[in-house]
Motif scaffolding. Structure first.
Motif, short mmCIF file in Angstrom:
data_model
loop_
_atom_site.label_atom_id
_atom_site.label_comp_id
_atom_site.label_asym_id
_atom_site.label_seq_id
_atom_site.Cartn_x
_atom_site.Cartn_y
_atom_site.Cartn_z
N GLY A 181 0.82 -1.20 0.00
CA GLY A 181 0.00 0.00 0.00
C GLY A 181 0.85 1.25 0.00
N ALA A 182 0.68 2.08 1.03
CA ALA A 182 1.38 3.36 1.07
C ALA A 182 2.85 3.22 1.42
N HIS A 183 3.24 2.07 2.00
CA HIS A 183 4.63 1.91 2.47
C HIS A 183 5.15 0.54 2.04
N ALA A 184 6.34 0.53 1.43
CA ALA A 184 6.99 -0.72 1.05
C ALA A 184 8.49 -0.47 0.95
N GLU A 185 9.27 -1.16 1.77
CA GLU A 185 10.71 -0.93 1.82
C GLU A 185 11.50 -1.86 0.91
N GLN A 186 10.88 -2.96 0.48
CA GLN A 186 11.57 -3.88 -0.42
C GLN A 186 10.61 -4.28 -1.52
N MET A 187 11.05 -4.11 -2.77
CA MET A 187 10.18 -4.36 -3.91
C MET A 187 10.97 -5.06 -5.01
N GLY A 188 10.37 -5.19 -6.16
CA GLY A 188 10.93 -6.03 -7.21
C GLY A 188 12.06 -5.43 -8.01
N TYR A 189 12.39 -4.16 -7.76
CA TYR A 189 13.37 -3.50 -8.63
C TYR A 189 14.30 -2.65 -7.78
N GLY A 190 15.41 -3.23 -7.35
CA GLY A 190 16.41 -2.49 -6.60
C GLY A 190 17.49 -1.95 -7.53
N ILE A 191 18.00 -0.79 -7.21
CA ILE A 191 19.08 -0.18 -7.98
C ILE A 191 20.14 0.31 -7.00
N PRO A 192 21.39 -0.08 -7.17
CA PRO A 192 22.44 0.36 -6.24
C PRO A 192 22.92 1.77 -6.56
N MET A 193 22.02 2.72 -6.42
CA MET A 193 22.34 4.12 -6.73
C MET A 193 21.73 5.01 -5.67
#
Length: 804
Positions: A181-193
């Motif tokens: 919903g309004a908060h999600a700390e880990q998702m399907g697309y991480g970028i090391p930037m």
């Protein structure tokens, strides 16, 4: 590599850096041993525990690599992200007893010898400095930087925590977030930037599993952590955000234009069970007069059940007996077919024996196919890092394409389940996990470039890595909840991903997860979707995702949103073209406009759509007020629907209406609009409305219209395009509007008929002329609108003069 002595100006800049709080970012345990110009390009600094390699790519891009002593002699892995080659950058070098300074015209790298410290500045402005630099602890290798107290930090890929992401330690391990919903700390697309409000970016060139810590301990530390891999990072700086977007996308690659139909409306749900149902849905869109360009088939195209059939990757002929004829009929109606594919081959699927025999799957320690249980069944995983596996997988795509499939949906590509024990051709599961979707997209992109060089691929995936945009990957935010919280997070997700090069991040319009029937939420989400990169309602089938199945009032408002999306195609296609050339995203955060205003750093609820529109989605139920900040003191913004002016630099409370979301246009903007068509197959730019918002505060402005055939890869470079450049100038009571056509060498330009509409004209003009010849015009006093039908624009420029 050129190098010269340090100029007086740069010496002054160094003194400024030395006085910065970043000067205290030092590592007393690492000792300087020596310095030399490295063979080839770059510079080498020897330390007590290894060596640094510093390599300029451009005046505003520099790469630093640390090689620990115990890794000397090991081959350096090729970057999966970086495509820019180091340039012949003039570098001024100074070394004395205390320090080494390497300075381009932009970035200056300062190496303090004792205590050892590396810091970066840009045109005399301190940016960031290594704090303790490289370290190893708790099975993780890290690189640490000092950041200043007032910095806002962005990046880390797709997350929903607020625009300023400082204070979080994000896992760098792509993982689906079902029903967020309004908060999600880990998702399907991480970028090391990481990007900073001080206008720099640090890209960590290492895909292995780890963390990006944006000062979670609140001690002024930015930390990249990984289980292993290269200790390489690039610093990109700029005078403004446009220069940073240009730099980061030069570094990792630019997004090519997708096929034009990708900017239309999609029919999609989880899912269409058979051919008759799919045909009926497409026909209903056409009957209801709601434009449609694509239909998306979820997993029922290859199996009747959700579980047990994944990996068949072939038409279920019971449910889709005439799939090829169905797709051909859709094409005749201007509708393309997109099918879902996954990289999991279940042991119960029809392809299991073939996949196992041909050795295309990830393996266990004994070299046998690695199998494991997950939601859909017992499965193996295609090893996209293995050449024969890529060939096997690509041949399946080719066979489906030959039958009529026009686009690809790659789902579960994190991969959704990826046990650490699995082994791939190039490393362990945890070493390659974050680049799985990246390599999968590369496989399709490269297959098209080789076998279908005249076509642009459509590649919809929810997981990737730095640089995946250059393969044409179009990411979406995943299985968002069908609730107001789900809508509230979408602007931030797309804005941040655009800042990191992934300009096509979008959401399942209306929300995906949960049997929620909320017509207000659905309409507001679709109204927002007009101003996001891809317009694709999609949801679980308990509640219809398609507007054609909603009640009459909801359908009517959804139809209005879809039709506006099609009317805006000339503008949308042009800003997508601009993204492909400059890296500037289509959705732009407010901080791009007010880059030195502290309050702009955290705004996501209002954003810019291209250079001209300010958009404020309604993200709360029953909203009777909406707070909107109009950027740029001294500027003027006009309501897109009623032309009411609003002053820049002011925050106002406006009253939302049900029919649309608050939308404003910048004074001096040119916006071309098209006649609404049922499908982009019928679209052309030969007859358009050209809207211009006049204001006395704007003495000159410019804009453009880009067009091509909608399918040729890199049509601009191939000379298969046309541009019309617009300009305005106000002087001495006269408004002059210029139109200058340009066609590529391999393109036959068409004639353009523009219905010019000049907004905010307070009095009836005394005269309107085109190239000195009088024109008939209409002036609406109530709407303050001037309307003029211009002569055909062919090969020559046209100058329109309005005597005010």
């Amino acid at each position: 590599m050129k190098h010269t002595r340090l100029t007086a100006a740069l010496a002054t800049a160094f003194a400024t850096l030395a006085a910065s709080p970043l000067a205290h970012a030092q590592n007393a345990d690492r000792h300087f041993l020596g310095f030399r110009q490295a063979p080839g390009s770059g510079y080498e600094i020897a330390t007590s525990d290894g060596r640094y390699l510093i390599k300029p790519y451009a005046a505003n891009i520099v790469e630093t690599t640390f090689v620990p002593a115990n890794e000397e002699g090991k081959p350096r892995a090729a970057s999966h992200a970086v495509v820019l080659q180091p340039g012949q950058v003039p570098v001024q070098v100074r070394e004395d007893a205390a320090r080494i300074v390497l300075a381009t015209e932009g970035i200056m790298v300062t190496v303090e010898k004792s205590p050892f410290r590396i810091g970066y500045s840009y045109k005399g402005k301190p940016l960031v400095a290594e704090k303790h630099g490289y370290a190893r602890a708790d099975k993780l290798e890290s690189i640490e930087f000092a950041v200043e107290g007032g910095e806002a930090l962005y990046g880390a890929g797709s997350r929903a925590v607020g625009m300023n992401r400082r204070g979080y330690r994000f896992p760098l391990y792509n993982k689906a977030s079902y029903g967020f919903g309004a908060h999600a700390e880990q998702m399907g697309y991480g970028i090391p930037m990481a990007l900073s409000s001080k206008r720099y970016a640090i890209h960590f060139d290492n895909p292995q599993a780890g963390y990006l810590d944006l000062d979670s301990r609140k001690d002024g530390t930015l930390r990249f952590e990984a289980i292993g891999g290269p200790k390489t990072y690039q610093v990109v700086a700029g005078d403004d955000w446009a220069q940073i977007m240009d730099g980061t996308t030069r570094l990792t690659g630019r997004q090519p234009l997708p096929p034009r139909w990708a900017f239309g409306n999609f029919a999609s749900r989880f899912g269409y069970h058979d051919e008759a149902e799919t045909r009926a849905v497409v026909d209903k869109f056409i009957a209801d007069g709601i434009p449609l360009d694509a239909v998306v088939l979820d997993l029922y195209w290859f199996g009747k059940t959700v579980k047990g059939t994944m990996g068949n990757l072939a038409w279920d002929r019971d449910s889709f007996p005439h799939a090829e004829k169905m797709m051909a009929d859709f094409r005749q109606k201007g509708v393309q077919t997109v099918v879902i594919t996954e990289p999991f081959i279940l042991t119960t699927s029809k392809r299991w024996d073939e996949a196992a025999k041909q050795g295309v799957l990830a393996t266990d320690k004994d070299g046998k196919p690695f199998t494991f249980d997950f939601y859909f069944g017992n499965t193996g995983l295609v090893d996209v890092f293995k050449p024969q596996a890529r060939d096997w997988f690509w041949n399946i795509y080719k066979e489906l394409k030959a039958g009529g499939v026009a686009g690809w949906w790659g789902d579960l590509g994190e991969p959704e389940m990826h046990p650490s024990e699995a082994r791939h051709a190039t490393g362990s599961a945890d070493q390659v996990h974050n680049i799985y979707g990246h390599e999968w997209a590369r496989m399709i992109h490269d297959g098209y470039a080789r076998d279908y060089p005249a076509e642009r691929p459509f590649i919809l995936m929810r997981s990737g890595y730095s640089g995946s945009q250059r393969f044409g990957m179009i990411p979406w935010s995943g299985d968002v909840s069908r609730g107001w919280g789900g809508l509230q997070s979408q602007m931030e997700i797309s804005l941040q991903m655009g800042m990191q090069g992934q300009a096509y991040m979008h959401s399942d319009l209306g929300g995906f997860a949960g049997p929620v029937l909320d017509d207000e939420l659905y309409v507001r989400w679709l109204q927002y979707g007009v101003f996001q990169p891809v317009f694709r309602p999609h949801a679980q089938e308990d509640v219809a995702a398609e507007p054609v199945f909603r009640e009459a009032k909801t359908k009517a408002r959804a139809r209005d949103a879809v039709r506006l999306r099609y009317a805006m195609l000339p503008y949308n296609y042009t800003i997508a073209f601009e993204n492909s050339r400059s890296g500037m995203p289509m959705m732009r955060p407010m901080l791009f406009e007010e880059q030195d205003e502290e309050g702009a750093a955290g705004i996501a609820s209002t954003y810019l759509w291209g250079p001209s529109f300010l958009v404020a989605p309604i993200v709360e139920p029953g909203a009777t007020r909406k707070e909107i900040h109009f950027p740029n003191k001294g500027s003027t913004w006009f309501d897109f629907y009623d032309d009411q002016p609003h002053r820049g630099g002011i925050t106002e409370i406006v009253t939302p209406v049900p029919g649309h979301i608050p939308t404003y246009v910048r004074a001096g903007a040119f916006v071309p609009l098209a006649k609404v068509v049922q499908s982009t197959r019928d679209y052309n730019t030969r007859a358009l409305e050209l809207h211009y918002w006049h204001d006395a505060s704007v003495t000159s402005s410019s804009g453009q219209l880009y067009d091509d055939d909608g399918k040729t890869p890199d049509a601009y470079a191939a000379g298969k395009y046309e541009l019309v450049r617009f300009s305005s100038r106000v002087d001495g009571g006269k408004l002059e509007i210029g139109l200058a056509p340009e066609a590529g060498a391999a393109y036959t330009a068409s004639s353009h008929s523009f219905a010019l509409k000049v907004h905010n004209v307070a009095r009836k003009p005394r005269a309107v002329q085109a190239d000195g010849k009088p024109l008939n015009y209409r002036w609406d006093a109530k709407r303050r609108l001037l309307e003029v039908s211009l002569p055909l624009l062919r090969d020559s420029s046209m100058q329109v003069a309005v005597t005010l």
